[in-house]
Enzyme design. Structure first.
Site, PDB file in Angstrom:
ATOM      1  N   HIS A 113     -10.029  11.327  -4.849  1.00  0.00           N
ATOM      2  CA  HIS A 113      -8.673  11.372  -5.389  1.00  0.00           C
ATOM      3  C   HIS A 113      -8.816  11.873  -6.820  1.00  0.00           C
ATOM      4  O   HIS A 113      -9.816  11.580  -7.485  1.00  0.00           O
ATOM      5  CB  HIS A 113      -8.031   9.983  -5.503  1.00  0.00           C
ATOM      6  CG  HIS A 113      -7.932   9.205  -4.227  1.00  0.00           C
ATOM      7  ND1 HIS A 113      -8.950   8.424  -3.766  1.00  0.00           N
ATOM      8  CD2 HIS A 113      -6.914   9.054  -3.361  1.00  0.00           C
ATOM      9  CE1 HIS A 113      -8.575   7.822  -2.657  1.00  0.00           C
ATOM     10  NE2 HIS A 113      -7.336   8.188  -2.372  1.00  0.00           N
ATOM     11  N   ASP A 116      -9.970   9.255  -9.241  1.00  0.00           N
ATOM     12  CA  ASP A 116     -11.313   8.678  -9.055  1.00  0.00           C
ATOM     13  C   ASP A 116     -12.274   9.374 -10.002  1.00  0.00           C
ATOM     14  O   ASP A 116     -13.224   8.775 -10.493  1.00  0.00           O
ATOM     15  CB  ASP A 116     -11.880   8.945  -7.649  1.00  0.00           C
ATOM     16  CG  ASP A 116     -11.036   8.389  -6.532  1.00  0.00           C
ATOM     17  OD1 ASP A 116     -10.314   7.416  -6.767  1.00  0.00           O
ATOM     18  OD2 ASP A 116     -11.120   8.944  -5.415  1.00  0.00           O
ATOM     19  N   GLU A 244      -3.210  11.511   7.098  1.00  0.00           N
ATOM     20  CA  GLU A 244      -4.076  10.416   7.553  1.00  0.00           C
ATOM     21  C   GLU A 244      -3.213   9.248   8.013  1.00  0.00           C
ATOM     22  O   GLU A 244      -2.662   8.507   7.192  1.00  0.00           O
ATOM     23  CB  GLU A 244      -4.984  10.005   6.392  1.00  0.00           C
ATOM     24  CG  GLU A 244      -5.971   8.919   6.737  1.00  0.00           C
ATOM     25  CD  GLU A 244      -6.870   8.580   5.548  1.00  0.00           C
ATOM     26  OE1 GLU A 244      -7.233   9.493   4.774  1.00  0.00           O
ATOM     27  OE2 GLU A 244      -7.197   7.401   5.389  1.00  0.00           O
ATOM     28  N   GLU A 280      -8.678   7.707  10.868  1.00  0.00           N
ATOM     29  CA  GLU A 280      -9.573   6.682  10.308  1.00  0.00           C
ATOM     30  C   GLU A 280      -9.727   5.522  11.293  1.00  0.00           C
ATOM     31  O   GLU A 280      -8.741   5.019  11.832  1.00  0.00           O
ATOM     32  CB  GLU A 280      -9.009   6.183   8.974  1.00  0.00           C
ATOM     33  CG  GLU A 280      -9.862   5.087   8.353  1.00  0.00           C
ATOM     34  CD  GLU A 280      -9.558   4.866   6.877  1.00  0.00           C
ATOM     35  OE1 GLU A 280      -9.291   5.858   6.168  1.00  0.00           O
ATOM     36  OE2 GLU A 280      -9.582   3.708   6.449  1.00  0.00           O
ATOM     37  N   HIS A 283      -7.771   2.306  10.553  1.00  0.00           N
ATOM     38  CA  HIS A 283      -6.324   2.495  10.674  1.00  0.00           C
ATOM     39  C   HIS A 283      -5.913   2.495  12.141  1.00  0.00           C
ATOM     40  O   HIS A 283      -4.842   1.992  12.497  1.00  0.00           O
ATOM     41  CB  HIS A 283      -5.893   3.814  10.023  1.00  0.00           C
ATOM     42  CG  HIS A 283      -6.163   3.877   8.551  1.00  0.00           C
ATOM     43  ND1 HIS A 283      -5.808   4.966   7.776  1.00  0.00           N
ATOM     44  CD2 HIS A 283      -6.746   3.001   7.701  1.00  0.00           C
ATOM     45  CE1 HIS A 283      -6.163   4.741   6.516  1.00  0.00           C
ATOM     46  NE2 HIS A 283      -6.743   3.561   6.456  1.00  0.00           N
ATOM     47  N   ASP A 308     -12.113   9.716   8.807  1.00  0.00           N
ATOM     48  CA  ASP A 308     -12.534   8.750   7.799  1.00  0.00           C
ATOM     49  C   ASP A 308     -13.283   7.661   8.544  1.00  0.00           C
ATOM     50  O   ASP A 308     -12.692   6.897   9.323  1.00  0.00           O
ATOM     51  CB  ASP A 308     -11.334   8.173   7.041  1.00  0.00           C
ATOM     52  CG  ASP A 308     -11.021   8.966   5.785  1.00  0.00           C
ATOM     53  OD1 ASP A 308     -11.603  10.058   5.600  1.00  0.00           O
ATOM     54  OD2 ASP A 308     -10.187   8.499   4.986  1.00  0.00           O
ATOM     55  N   ASP A 319      -7.426  -3.869   6.559  1.00  0.00           N
ATOM     56  CA  ASP A 319      -8.181  -2.627   6.423  1.00  0.00           C
ATOM     57  C   ASP A 319      -9.456  -2.986   5.640  1.00  0.00           C
ATOM     58  O   ASP A 319      -9.524  -2.800   4.433  1.00  0.00           O
ATOM     59  CB  ASP A 319      -7.315  -1.617   5.649  1.00  0.00           C
ATOM     60  CG  ASP A 319      -7.834  -0.192   5.749  1.00  0.00           C
ATOM     61  OD1 ASP A 319      -8.710   0.060   6.584  1.00  0.00           O
ATOM     62  OD2 ASP A 319      -7.343   0.651   4.988  1.00  0.00           O
ATOM     63  N   ASP A 321     -12.418  -1.746   5.803  1.00  0.00           N
ATOM     64  CA  ASP A 321     -13.213  -0.581   5.378  1.00  0.00           C
ATOM     65  C   ASP A 321     -14.713  -0.873   5.342  1.00  0.00           C
ATOM     66  O   ASP A 321     -15.400  -0.535   4.379  1.00  0.00           O
ATOM     67  CB  ASP A 321     -12.776  -0.106   3.975  1.00  0.00           C
ATOM     68  CG  ASP A 321     -11.461   0.652   3.997  1.00  0.00           C
ATOM     69  OD1 ASP A 321     -11.010   1.052   5.090  1.00  0.00           O
ATOM     70  OD2 ASP A 321     -10.883   0.858   2.915  1.00  0.00           O
ATOM     71  N   ASP A 351     -15.185   6.588   4.332  1.00  0.00           N
ATOM     72  CA  ASP A 351     -14.147   5.845   3.619  1.00  0.00           C
ATOM     73  C   ASP A 351     -14.434   4.363   3.855  1.00  0.00           C
ATOM     74  O   ASP A 351     -13.707   3.669   4.565  1.00  0.00           O
ATOM     75  CB  ASP A 351     -12.766   6.249   4.134  1.00  0.00           C
ATOM     76  CG  ASP A 351     -11.657   5.733   3.244  1.00  0.00           C
ATOM     77  OD1 ASP A 351     -11.964   5.005   2.287  1.00  0.00           O
ATOM     78  OD2 ASP A 351     -10.481   6.059   3.509  1.00  0.00           O
TER      79      ASP A 351
HETATM   80  C1  XLS Z   1      -6.492   3.967   2.617  1.00  0.00           C
HETATM   81  C2  XLS Z   1      -6.927   5.324   2.945  1.00  0.00           C
HETATM   82  C3  XLS Z   1      -7.398   6.117   1.736  1.00  0.00           C
HETATM   83  C4  XLS Z   1      -7.369   7.582   2.038  1.00  0.00           C
HETATM   84  C5  XLS Z   1      -7.412   8.456   0.846  1.00  0.00           C
HETATM   85  O1  XLS Z   1      -6.359   3.119   3.478  1.00  0.00           O
HETATM   86  O2  XLS Z   1      -7.903   5.264   3.915  1.00  0.00           O
HETATM   87  O3  XLS Z   1      -8.669   5.698   1.354  1.00  0.00           O
HETATM   88  O4  XLS Z   1      -8.402   7.947   2.889  1.00  0.00           O
HETATM   89  O5  XLS Z   1      -6.263   8.321   0.088  1.00  0.00           O
HETATM   90 NI    NI Z   2      -8.995   6.907   4.536  1.00  0.00          NI
HETATM   91 NI    NI Z   3      -8.099   3.225   4.940  1.00  0.00          NI
END
Ligand code: XLS
Ligand code: NI
Ligand code: NI
Length: 449
Positions: A113, A116, A244, A280, A283, A308, A319, A321, A351
């Site tokens: 981003h 970032d 996404e 993702e 998600h 992702d 989430d 991750d 991600d």
């Molecule tokens: C958040 C998203 C984010 C996107 C990028 O849940 O996964 O990380 O991949 O903005």
């Molecule tokens: Ni993501």
């Molecule tokens: Ni995410």
């Protein structure tokens, strides 16, 4: 490919990951925790090297910026590249660490981003100056290392101004600000030769329908996406835009709920030619789908663009991750990806974040090595399933009644409903049950995993 010498040219004034060199491929039997067991980047599988299949990318936000804070506690990770306070110098230190890390892993891509890379400033103009400064530095690092930008994006969700959304904010001044920010992020992505640009739905959605004009907000989002796409094309950007999908979090209801919802939106608003999906794992499971389901929905439409990579947790609905570690799940995903001809333009972006109590710098290596090996192993398994088992034959045979006679006529559109009625009447309810054989399919997967 980067060997030990070229790593020395990438490491900045300070080496952040001391004692760790280029992660080698050593095969499944190695005891070395800092080696790949399955990811052999030059190994050819199904006509392409592993490097080409995956196009692995490091996610800047989690890996370089994620210091472990959560709603219940302060950050736990003391990243040495964040020590200097001057924002541009801090950004350069962080970028030194990023390229050292990516090069040591031997990965071809990264993703970011805008903020970032460098902290957002008080004004748009100052932010733009900072982005240009760090962009020039990134250019040098990319040239020296050969690492490329898989995609860029703009953070349209962290700042308080975006609390009611960005593209879908009911206040036009916020929408305009988001436009300025996306323009800068596009300029940066294009300047760095970024191959794609991502829109994750951030806070585009709602907390309560009572105060929300959903139709109007969705039209604003479509208008905004058209403007972003038109601008980027005018600047010569030839890459793909990705949406996404995510069903919830941070909004109670996110507009880009899942693959099917996003496909419908893109189709309704004439965006299918320029956009594809970035799917993702976590998600997908938040939407109560499986990852492979979401991939298949995108692939059916020829819209599977990028991934992702991460995973959720069986015991909760967040989430989380986490880094991928489920070979079985990823093998099912690789089956969909291989059978649909691969990702369109994108790659596999991690991600994912190490846990809050994984506080050693080396944990970042263990996490990525593990995730990479899961994908490599899954690719090998999926390729074997497709070529050395009767998986495809068994699945095709379930549909054999459509390959000839009346079934074939149905598929090719030659029958009316009355024809079905007549055919059913002459069969007179005489239907032999056909087993779905799910367990046999599952056993095939387990045999090759
Ligand atoms: C958040 C998203 C984010 C996107 C990028 O849940 O996964 O990380 O991949 O903005
Ligand atoms: Ni993501
Ligand atoms: Ni995410």
């Amino acid at each position: 490919m980067a060997n030990q010498n070229s790593i020395q040219t990438i490491v900045g004034a300070q080496e952040y990951f001391k004692g760790i060199g280029r992660i080698p491929f050593e095969g499944p039997e190695t005891d070395n925790p800092l080696a790949y067991r399955f990811y052999d980047e030059n190994r050819v599988v199904a006509g392409r090297t592993m490097r080409e299949h995956f196009k692995f990318a490091v996610a800047y936000w989690h890996t370089l910026c994620g210091t472990g804070g959560d709603p219940f506690g302060a950050p736990t990770k003391a990243f040495p590249w964040l020590n200097v306070q001057d924002p541009v110098q801090q950004a350069k230190d962080k970028m030194d660490a990023a390229f050292e890390f990516i090069t040591k892993l031997g990965l071809p891509y990264y993703c970011f981003h805008d903020f970032d890379l460098v902290a957002e400033a008080d004004t748009l103009a100052q932010s733009e100056q900072r982005l240009q400064a760090i962009g020039a530095y990134a250019r040098e690092k990319m040239n020296a290392s050969g690492v490329r930008l898989l995609w860029g994006t703009a953070n349209l969700f962290s700042h308080p101004r975006y609390m009611n959304g960005a593209m879908t904010n009911p206040d036009f001044t916020v929408v305009a600000h988001a436009g300025a920010q996306v323009k800068m992020a596009l300029d940066l992505t294009i300047a760095l030769g970024g191959e794609n640009y991502v829109f994750w739905g951030g806070r585009e959605g709602y907390q309560s329908l009572l105060n929300t004009d959903m139709k109007r907000e969705l039209e604003h989002m479509a208008r905004f996406l058209h403007m972003a796409k038109d601008y980027a094309r005018k600047q010569g950007f030839a890459g793909t835009f990705f949406i996404e999908p995510k069903p919830m979090e941070p909004s109670k209801h996110q507009y880009d709920f899942d693959s099917a919802t996003v496909l419908g939106f893109l189709r309704e608003h004439g965006l299918l030619d320029d956009f594809k999906l970035n799917v993702e794992v976590n998600h997908a499971t938040l939407a109560l789908h499986s990852f492979q389901h979401e991939l298949q929905v995108a692939a059916n439409a020829g819209m599977l663009g990028s991934i992702d990579a991460n995973r959720g947790d069986y015991q909760n609905g967040w989430d989380t991750d986490q880094f991928p570690n489920n070979v079985y799940e990823i093998t099912e995903a690789m089956l969909v990806i291989l059978e649909s001809g691969g990702l369109r333009g994108g790659g596999i972006n991690f991600d994912a974040k190490t846990r809050r109590n994984s506080t050693d710098l080396v944990d970042l290596f263990h996490a990525h090595i593990g995730g990479i090996d899961v994908f490599a192993r899954a690719l090998l398994a999926a390729d074997a399933i497709l070529h050395h088992s009767d998986y495809r034959t068994l699945r095709r045979e379930r549909y054999a009644s459509f390959d000839k006679g009346d079934g074939k006529a149905f598929e090719s559109g030659q029958l009316q409903l009355e024809d079905l009625a007549r055919m059913a009447a002459s069969a007179n309810g005489d239907i032999a049950l056909q087993s779905g054989k799910q367990e046999r399919f599952e056993n095939i997967l387990n045999r090759f995993v």
